[in-house]
Structures are given as C-alpha cells and as structure tokens.
Design an enzyme around this catalytic site. Structure first.
Site, PDB file in Angstrom:
ATOM      1  N   SER A 109      88.310  -7.924  85.756  1.00  0.00           N
ATOM      2  CA  SER A 109      87.060  -8.388  86.590  1.00  0.00           C
ATOM      3  C   SER A 109      86.243  -9.327  86.478  1.00  0.00           C
ATOM      4  O   SER A 109      85.079  -9.494  86.564  1.00  0.00           O
ATOM      5  CB  SER A 109      86.323  -7.063  85.434  1.00  0.00           C
ATOM      6  OG  SER A 109      86.169  -7.230  84.161  1.00  0.00           O
ATOM      7  N   LYS A 157      79.316  -3.408  80.764  1.00  0.00           N
ATOM      8  CA  LYS A 157      78.941  -4.775  81.037  1.00  0.00           C
ATOM      9  C   LYS A 157      77.026  -5.001  82.060  1.00  0.00           C
ATOM     10  O   LYS A 157      76.996  -5.828  81.908  1.00  0.00           O
ATOM     11  CB  LYS A 157      79.334  -4.499  82.336  1.00  0.00           C
ATOM     12  CG  LYS A 157      80.594  -4.754  82.022  1.00  0.00           C
ATOM     13  CD  LYS A 157      81.900  -4.547  83.525  1.00  0.00           C
ATOM     14  CE  LYS A 157      83.478  -5.201  82.884  1.00  0.00           C
ATOM     15  NZ  LYS A 157      83.990  -4.697  84.126  1.00  0.00           N
TER      16      LYS A 157
END
Length: 192
Positions: free
Chosen positions: A85, A128
């Site tokens: 990511s 996140k």
C-alpha cells in the site's frame, strides 16, 4: 518526502518516505527495513515515474535518469515494514524530488499502483485513517475502490479528516503536490 499510511498488527502507522538523487549511473537504492513487497512497490514507482517523466515533469532532461542514482528511504527505527500500500506515496515522493514541488504536509496517502498508473484498493483503511488523525494529517488520499470503507470509521473520529479517493496516480499527484510558486520578475522589469 511523502507521508504514507501502513497497516500493522497493532493498528495503523504513519510512514515517511524520503527520496533523494545524486550523480550516478541510474541505480536505485531502497533502505529502511522494507520487506519484499515494499521493495517491489519502490521499483514499480520508479518505473512508472521514469516511463511518464515527460508528462509528469516537463523539462526534465531525457538522459536525467542515466546520470543519477536515486535513494528511497523509509525511516522508522528497526520496525520492519511490508505490505502492498505504499506505491502511491513512493510515486509522490519521486515526483516531488524530480519536479522540485514539495508534498503538502497535511496529506497522507495509501494505495498500491500498477505500471500503468492505476491505484489499487488496500486493506485497513480504518486503522490507517486513525493513524493519520493521530499524526495531525488533515487529508487522506486513498484508492477510489475503498470509498465504501469510510463507513467503518465512526463519524466522531473522521470529522477532522477529508478523504480524497483516486483511481490514478495523476489524481494523487494533483492533490499531494504543492503548486510551484510563481517566479517574481525583478522590480525593474515589472510593468508599471
């Protein structure tokens, strides 16, 4: 430097991704306790930037990459980092380096990329986003296909965050990179 977001077994984490260049022969160095997947993300990010340099960084010499080595570093002590990511943040760090346009300090990003510049969905958006909030980030860039995942984040925790969902690297660059300041003409040359 670009701010990335990572998922860890204990929650989300903010990652700082640094890029620098020096005279050399076109070599890429990747450091920072990165696992294999993140090293591949750095390679893909550089390949994307190199293959699109003419569009991304107008005026960059065609032979620039042949005469420079690039170093990508993800500092965070001895904490091993891996996961698919960080591609978007790596492209943004490289584009910032080459274009000399700083990355906005209030923006963090997550998303993996393809060599054609597509931004792929990720896991752990909630964790996140919470890490971004703890880090004082105001804007989170995330893959368009993760837009529905925002509903998992309680409203009171996301009220200070703005989410920008992107399908391509170009969209992320538009959001993340600051504009170049307009060059001022010397006082004597300005129109009266």
């Amino acid at each position: 430097m670009a701010t990335g977001l990572a998922w860890t077994p204990v929650g989300g984490e903010v990652l700082f991704i640094e890029a620098t260049a020096m005279p050399g022969t076109g070599r890429l160095t990747i450091t920072g306790q990165l696992g294999e997947v993140m090293q591949e993300s750095a390679q893909a990010a550089l390949s994307y930037v190199r293959s699109n340099a003419g569009d991304l960084i107008p005026g960059l010499a065609k032979d620039w990459f042949a005469g420079h080595d690039i170093h990508v570093h993800v500092p965070a002590g001895a904490t091993p980092k891996d996961g698919p990511s960080a591609g978007v943040a790596m492209v943004v760090a490289l584009a910032s380096l080459l274009s000399e346009r700083p990355v906005r300090a209030d923006v963090a990003m997550t998303g993996e990329i393809t060599l054609s510049g597509q931004v792929l969905p990720i896991g752990g958006l909630k964790e996140k986003a919470l890490a971004a909030q703890r880090g004082g980030i105001r804007c989170v860039i995330a893959p368009e296909r993760n837009e529905q995942d925002v509903d998992e984040i309680p409203e009171h925790l996301r009220k200070d965050l703005s989410f920008r969902f992107v399908a391509t690297v170009e969209e992320a660059l538009e959001i993340a990179l600051q504009r170049r300041p307009a060059r001022r003409r010397p006082r004597a040359l300005r129109a009266a």
